[in-house]
Design a protein around this motif. Structure first.
Motif, mmCIF file in Angstrom:
data_model
loop_
_atom_site.group_PDB
_atom_site.id
_atom_site.type_symbol
_atom_site.label_atom_id
_atom_site.label_comp_id
_atom_site.label_asym_id
_atom_site.label_seq_id
_atom_site.Cartn_x
_atom_site.Cartn_y
_atom_site.Cartn_z
ATOM 1 N N SER A 196 0.847 -1.184 0.000
ATOM 2 C CA SER A 196 0.000 0.000 0.000
ATOM 3 C C SER A 196 0.888 1.241 0.000
ATOM 4 N N LEU A 197 0.463 2.277 -0.720
ATOM 5 C CA LEU A 197 1.258 3.497 -0.765
ATOM 6 C C LEU A 197 1.527 4.004 0.646
ATOM 7 N N GLY A 198 2.788 4.257 0.962
ATOM 8 C CA GLY A 198 3.148 4.777 2.271
ATOM 9 C C GLY A 198 3.455 3.723 3.305
ATOM 10 N N ASP A 203 11.882 8.132 -0.080
ATOM 11 C CA ASP A 203 12.269 9.528 -0.273
ATOM 12 C C ASP A 203 13.101 9.614 -1.554
ATOM 13 N N PRO A 204 12.655 10.371 -2.567
ATOM 14 C CA PRO A 204 11.475 11.236 -2.530
ATOM 15 C C PRO A 204 10.182 10.462 -2.805
ATOM 16 N N PRO A 205 9.081 10.856 -2.131
ATOM 17 C CA PRO A 205 7.791 10.237 -2.433
ATOM 18 C C PRO A 205 7.209 10.827 -3.713
ATOM 19 N N TYR A 206 6.374 10.045 -4.369
ATOM 20 C CA TYR A 206 5.742 10.500 -5.615
ATOM 21 C C TYR A 206 4.466 9.689 -5.799
ATOM 22 N N MET A 207 3.484 10.278 -6.413
ATOM 23 C CA MET A 207 2.208 9.624 -6.653
ATOM 24 C C MET A 207 2.397 8.222 -7.240
ATOM 25 N N GLY A 208 1.939 7.230 -6.497
ATOM 26 C CA GLY A 208 2.010 5.853 -6.966
ATOM 27 C C GLY A 208 3.315 5.140 -6.712
ATOM 28 N N ARG A 209 4.334 5.845 -6.228
ATOM 29 C CA ARG A 209 5.664 5.235 -6.087
ATOM 30 C C ARG A 209 5.766 4.445 -4.792
ATOM 31 N N ALA A 210 6.219 3.207 -4.902
ATOM 32 C CA ALA A 210 6.368 2.350 -3.726
ATOM 33 C C ALA A 210 7.661 1.569 -3.817
ATOM 34 N N ALA A 233 9.714 10.147 8.823
ATOM 35 C CA ALA A 233 9.049 11.431 8.590
ATOM 36 C C ALA A 233 9.390 12.054 7.246
ATOM 37 N N ARG A 234 10.431 11.564 6.582
ATOM 38 C CA ARG A 234 10.814 12.158 5.296
ATOM 39 C C ARG A 234 9.794 11.862 4.195
ATOM 40 N N ASP A 235 8.965 10.850 4.403
ATOM 41 C CA ASP A 235 7.945 10.508 3.412
ATOM 42 C C ASP A 235 6.634 11.178 3.811
ATOM 43 N N SER A 236 6.229 12.190 3.035
ATOM 44 C CA SER A 236 5.002 12.915 3.350
ATOM 45 C C SER A 236 3.758 12.060 3.137
ATOM 46 N N MET A 237 3.908 10.908 2.484
ATOM 47 C CA MET A 237 2.789 9.989 2.273
ATOM 48 C C MET A 237 2.867 8.770 3.190
#
Length: 468
Positions: A196-198, A203-210, A233-237
């Motif tokens: 699941s996303l997050g 890092d860096p987070p991006y839409m859909g990136r896992a 905490a570096r991952d805003s998602m």
């Protein structure tokens, strides 16, 4: 057993270290020797540093002797995909166009693996900017599939998939934004979980990136999830911290009894499904039914407009990135990637907006289609692996994503999705079954994958390095 230490699972190695019957140093040496036999054929590694790996293994061995192991995986060999930052190492992102600079620190997945005491054997190769489902790169050696060296291992986690199948130790980590974990897992016959996303901070987070584990067994991926899913905490998602009982992955075939499973045999877009892949997935469905699951056919929920919209937005993103490069550097990017990105030069604002809207349309369609089911099974890819030298299955930069119709929707819907081997082609190539669950049900996907691992029947031996 000494000559086959590279084939042992992470669980077996952890137990052997605890009992004192094996040491991290002897295991690491065995893995490095095995890598040396394979690597000139595979091209899976970047920054392969045997001396550093032996040093890490020695430190782990001392911790086990003192009874101070950092985790059950302390001393177990691992590799890390090139685009996951490791302190002091450059991140070329698979392309010769990048100016190499040392990373200031470890990205979250690398940090978690090091904190747990794993031995980093090497980083692994990827294609330019991670935008190909192959191991073709303007920077790295061409990565090949250990089952057939003339074929691609898939991508963009190309080196990781090849390394896992070839036995470069038990644990590997890659990344996925449209299928980059699951496609190489399918074509290399290994297991992976796109969480699941997050769930795994990145890092860096991006839409859909896992990020996700790539292993030969479900159990080893579960062990990695216990380490990788810790918050950062570096991952805003990043998902809120959750105490997931990862060892509960180990269920029997009876676990699937009564589960309602959707069977998706058409993506609704892209390439038609190879008949041998259809046959393997249908056989997997029958095995689930025999184990007591309720398997029901699904209608396709993706459309060509959704796939094309995502493609066009990614083209524009890459066009903007490449346009910022000096001409001399831009010229170093693979011609296929340049042609793909530069095709966005004529897109106007409305076109880009409509393209971007297809990401959300895909998310809504995927969630709605999966809602009636506990899990959904499907092919991972509609096609068998292409030639190693081909950038994509179509070899057409204007039809670049025709093979990700089954995988990409779960990136956008943020649902967990695994690839587990479900059979072989007449040519002896592995075929992946995708198992997708509802958002946040990462453990459930592991459990269903583990149940299938037990009902799928005997697997063929892993490929061995060619005789020199």
């Amino acid at each position: 057993m000494g000559d086959m230490l590279h084939d042992l699972s992470a669980a077996e190695l952890g137990n052997a270290y605890r009992e004192g019957s094996l040491s991290p140093v002897e295991v690491t040496r065995s893995v490095l020797d095995h890598v040396a036999r394979w690597e000139s054929h595979l091209g899976a590694t970047y920054l392969l540093r045997p001396e550093a790996a032996i040093e890490q293994a020695g430190a782990s061995e001392a911790r086990w002797r003192r009874g101070e192991a950092l985790s059950p995986l302390d001393g177990v060999p691992t590799t890390i995909k090139e685009n996951i930052a490791t302190a002091g190492d450059p991140l070329p992102a698979g392309t010769a166009a990048v100016t190499l600079r040392a990373a200031a620190g470890d990205a979250p997945p690398a940090a978690r693996l090091k904190e747990a005491g794993l031995v980093v054997i090497s980083k692994t190769t990827m294609p330019d900017y991670g935008m190909l489902s192959s191991g073709l790169s303007s920077f790295h050696t061409l990565a090949r599939n250990p089952w057939d060296l003339s074929l691609t291992p898939g991508g963009s986690s190309a080196g990781a998939g090849a390394a896992a199948a070839a036995g470069y130790g038990p644990l590997h980590i890659g990344t996925d934004i449209g299928g980059s974990l699951r496609l190489p897992a399918s074509w290399c016959g290994i297991f992976t979980l796109k969480p699941s996303l997050g769930r795994i901070p990145i890092d860096p987070p991006y839409m859909g990136r896992a990020a996700g584990p790539m292993t030969r067994t479900v159990g080893d991926s579960a062990l990695m999830m216990a380490v990788l899913s810790k918050p950062d905490a570096r991952d805003s998602m990043n998902l809120p911290p959750q105490d997931i009982e990862w060892p509960a992955f180990d269920v029997g075939p009876e676990h699937v009894r009564g589960l309602r499973i959707g069977l998706l045999l058409e993506a609704g877009c892209g390439l038609p499904v190879d008949p041998e892949i259809l046959a393997a997935v249908n056989q997997a469905a029958r095995l689930f039914e025999r184990a007591g699951a309720i398997v029901e056919p699904m209608r396709p929920f993706m459309s060509q407009a959704m796939l094309d919209g995502m493609d066009h937005l990614w083209r524009m993103r890459s066009y903007v990135d490449l346009s910022a490069l000096p001409a001399t550097q831009r010229a170093k990017v693979l011609p296929y990637i340049r042609q793909w990105a530069e095709s966005a030069a004529t897109f106007d604002g409305e076109h880009v907006f409509r393209a971007f809207s297809q990401f959300h349309a895909t998310r809504v369609a995927a969630v709605e289609a999966c809602a009636p089911f506990d899990y959904v099974i499907s092919p991972v890819s509609p096609n068998m692996p292409a030639r190693a030298e081909d950038p994509s299955p179509t070899n057409d930069p204007l039809r670049p994503l025709e093979h990700i119709g089954f995988t990409v929707p779960y990136n956008m819907s943020e649902q967990p999705a695994a690839s587990v081997n479900c059979g072989y082609s007449t040519a002896g190539l592995p075929i992946g079954l995708q198992i997708a669950g509802k958002r946040f049900d990462d453990l459930g996907v592991l459990q269903v994958s583990r149940a299938f691992e037990q009902i799928r029947g005997a697997q063929r031996p892993w490929p061995q390095p060619p005789a020199d």
